[in-house]
Design an enzyme around this catalytic site. Sequence first.
Site, PDB file in Angstrom:
ATOM      1  N   PHE A 140     -35.521  15.270  20.230  1.00 28.72           N
ATOM      2  CA  PHE A 140     -36.201  13.978  20.344  1.00 28.72           C
ATOM      3  C   PHE A 140     -37.613  14.124  19.804  1.00 28.72           C
ATOM      4  CE2 PHE A 140     -38.769  10.686  22.328  1.00 28.72           C
ATOM      5  CZ  PHE A 140     -37.995   9.567  22.075  1.00 28.72           C
ATOM      6  N   ASP A 225     -42.908  20.680  17.950  1.00 26.20           N
ATOM      7  CA  ASP A 225     -43.148  19.445  18.684  1.00 26.20           C
ATOM      8  C   ASP A 225     -43.389  19.819  20.144  1.00 26.20           C
ATOM      9  OD1 ASP A 225     -43.051  17.120  20.143  1.00 26.20           O
ATOM     10  OD2 ASP A 225     -41.317  16.284  19.092  1.00 26.20           O
ATOM     11  N   LYS A 254     -48.491  13.093  25.280  1.00 23.28           N
ATOM     12  CA  LYS A 254     -48.179  13.019  26.707  1.00 23.28           C
ATOM     13  C   LYS A 254     -49.306  13.532  27.619  1.00 23.28           C
ATOM     14  CE  LYS A 254     -43.302  12.146  26.677  1.00 23.28           C
ATOM     15  NZ  LYS A 254     -42.338  12.551  25.659  1.00 23.28           N
TER      16      LYS A 254
HETATM   17  C1  LIG Z   1     -41.987  11.860  24.413  1.00 29.18           C
HETATM   18  C2  LIG Z   1     -41.759  12.700  23.199  1.00 29.18           C
HETATM   19  C3  LIG Z   1     -42.071  12.226  21.914  1.00 29.18           C
HETATM   20  C4  LIG Z   1     -42.522  10.811  21.661  1.00 29.18           C
HETATM   21  O1  LIG Z   1     -43.773  10.551  22.223  1.00 29.18           O
HETATM   22  P1  LIG Z   1     -44.260   9.024  22.364  1.00 29.18           P
HETATM   23  O2  LIG Z   1     -45.640   9.162  22.917  1.00 29.18           O
HETATM   24  O3  LIG Z   1     -43.287   8.346  23.263  1.00 29.18           O
HETATM   25  O4  LIG Z   1     -44.239   8.436  21.009  1.00 29.18           O
HETATM   26  C5  LIG Z   1     -41.907  13.090  20.851  1.00 29.18           C
HETATM   27  N1  LIG Z   1     -41.465  14.339  21.028  1.00 29.18           N
HETATM   28  C6  LIG Z   1     -41.160  14.828  22.244  1.00 29.18           C
HETATM   29  C7  LIG Z   1     -40.696  16.236  22.374  1.00 29.18           C
HETATM   30  C8  LIG Z   1     -41.278  14.024  23.368  1.00 29.18           C
HETATM   31  O5  LIG Z   1     -40.938  14.497  24.577  1.00 29.18           O
END
Ligand SMILES: *Cc1c(COP(=O)(O)O)cnc(C)c1O
Length: 404
Positions: A140, A225, A254
């Site tokens: 994701f 990521d 986050k």
């Molecule tokens: C939550 C998340 C995203 C997306 O972040 P947003 O602030 O919702 O755009 C991308 N990568 C990972 C691993 C995530 O957990």
Amino acid sequence: MEQPISVTRSNFNDWMVPVFAPANFIPVRGEGSRIWDQENKEYIDFAGGIAVNALGHAHPVAVNALTEQAKKLWHVGNGYTNEPVLRLAKQLTENTFADKVFFCNSGAEANEAALKLARKVGLDSGVAGKSGIVAFKNAFHGRTLFTVSAGGQPKYSQDFAPLPNGINHVAFNDLDAAKAVINEQTCAVIVEPIQGEGGVIPADIEFLKGLRALCDEFGALLILDEVQTGVGRTGSLYAYMNTGVIPDVLTTAKALGGGFPVGAMLTTDKFAPHFSVGTHGTTYGGNPLASAVAGAVFEFINTPEVLEGVKHRHQYFLDALNTLNAEHQIFEEIRGQGLLIGCVLKAEYAGKAKDITTWAGEEGLLALIAGPDVVRFTPSLIIPEQDIDEGIARLKRALAKLAK
Ligand SMILES: *Cc1c(COP(=O)(O)O)cnc(C)c1O
């Protein structure tokens, strides 16, 4: 002052685009790891706003940073720089592999920047067709068109075709599968150190090391990521620090703002110059308000006490979950690092994760899912032990409903 307009949960269905299905109560205030709803019912927060509220709710450090900055300067636009963003950039570069930072407002935007940077570096290399991106199934990376395409869950992207092309998905933790698709035309490999949304699945260290070696061999950028794993979540400042693998690009969001929207893409002096003036941008990225809060949150978390505290709480949480599970036999596996914990349901309870979080709400506990079969906990990094105890007690009552 006039009373604010009274609103209820059913108004969500009246006025909001239905991409979410929120719980049937409305939180109105929070303090530490506790939240209260409109009826003043109390909840223990094991969700932390999906790994965001790293200092819990209304922490004085974050509140002070926000209110002090709010009195000074909210926004000036990127025709001018500002003091909070420069201080935050100094913190991020001094404490990580990175030399340079690009700020934005979310994880998706940070990954969008990372993928665009990789495409630009590929173009500038002069190697024909060096635009391929290797990503992983079940990953994701956010909800923009590029990032849902890089993500490995077709349910999030298939309805929006035609998608950006040149993205190859292979099985996570399968180095041979990655090896088979990484070549001279690859400009980037993007991977989560722990697949968060995908079910709290840690990457094997050998897998990450192998990806690093393949990226070096073929001149591709390794993008980690760390939107979910970053800023202390795993007990290290960033998860890569515990692997021996240094990325070329790291994305963080986050927990970085502790609840204030902010994201960042970190990279090195080798790659940053490819994003020359005008090649990428944002209106709000690096905004003084967001930067001031993130600076305070980052400084608070990046101490041995807080990071050790996350590791300690991990063990405390796991002991409590294991005790509960020994009695109820609901989870097949409990996994994750630090305060990113996934409880995989036994086959007989497959698909019940969402029901469990609904029942948890009834019992006064906020919890998350990570797919249909995994209950996920990402609480505040400084959640008190007594709140962990109380949350587990409430979880136990929620799980009793499952057994029925
Ligand atoms: C939550 C998340 C995203 C997306 O972040 P947003 O602030 O919702 O755009 C991308 N990568 C990972 C691993 C995530 O957990």
